[in-house]
Scaffold this motif. Structure first.
Motif: not given
Length: 238
Positions: A18, A34, A36, A40-41, A62, A64, A67, A69, A71
């Motif tokens: 994460r 990716i 979310p 959001h990104v 990336a 944001s 956020a 994420l 990954v």
């Protein structure tokens, strides 16, 4: 033989986690997933929202305001990479919060591999047949290489599968696939070899024969040139 299934063989997760993101972060893997979990990104300026899954080729940024994420980074074959856009996004995905939790890294890697395969399978199902597989000249050649990677293929024998001259095959292959037939064959053999090393108890010599090498020494040298690590190291870490 399903060409998409063949392309998705050998997908390997190299890291999972994460990532909390506030601002901009650069990723450098060859293929990154990716999703979310909150917020959001923007990935290379492409928006990705909660409920989306994105797959990105190569280095990217990336961005944001705030956020969290999910990954995953991956090692995949060049043949698969060549067919993917810089960023692909699928929407309407289920909540993925539970897919990442403390526990065995091996389990996490397999879960993330499953997630990538499902995502790419869904994306390919929305596309046409992967490039080359439905071509009258290349289709028989690709199917032959994937069905029998251990066969001692030459440009002449591959051209025979298509019923064309060596020059016709070579020119057509480079035009559609972006590389010569024997280079593509090496990429496929190395991808399959990494999968066999990671998922079977076959000896290095046995793997070498399955992917078309006469002995373990020659195979090991070729494998290290391709991946930068030996087959034994791959078996421990892939």
């Amino acid at each position: 033989m399903d060409p998409v299934d063949e392309l998705l063989r050998g997908v390997r997760s190299t890291s999972t986690g994460r990532q909390e993101l506030t601002g901009t972060l650069r990723f450098t893997g060859e293929l990154t997933l990716i999703a979310p979990l909150r917020g959001h990104v923007r990935l290379n300026t492409k928006p990705v929202h909660l409920g989306d899954i994105a797959v990105v080729r190569g280095p990217f940024e990336a961005e944001s305001n705030s956020a969290v994420l999910l990954v995953g980074t991956y090692c995949v074959s060049d043949g698969l990479l060549d067919l993917l856009p810089p960023v692909l996004v699928l929407d309407g995905c289920d909540d993925l919060t539970s897919i990442y939790a403390p526990g065995s890294q091996v389990v996490q890697n397999r879960l993330f591999e499953w997630l990538l395969v499902c995502t790419l399978r869904a994306w390919f199902d929305q596309q046409q047949v992967p490039r080359g597989w439905d071509d009258a000249t290349l289709g028989p050649v690709l199917r032959a290489m994937h069905a029998a990677p251990g066969k001692p293929w030459t440009l002449s024998s591959l051209a025979g599968e298509a019923g064309v001259s060596r020059s016709t095959l070579a020119n057509r292959f480079v035009k559609l696939m972006g590389k010569p037939p024997l280079t593509y064959l090496t990429d496929w053999r190395m991808s399959l070899a990494a999968e066999l090393l990671a998922e079977s108890n076959a000896t290095v010599g046995a793997v070498a024969h399955q992917v078309g090498y006469a002995d373990a020494f020659g195979f090991s040298a070729a494998f290290k040139r391709f991946y930068g690590i030996s087959p034994t190291q791959c078996r421990r870490s892939c």
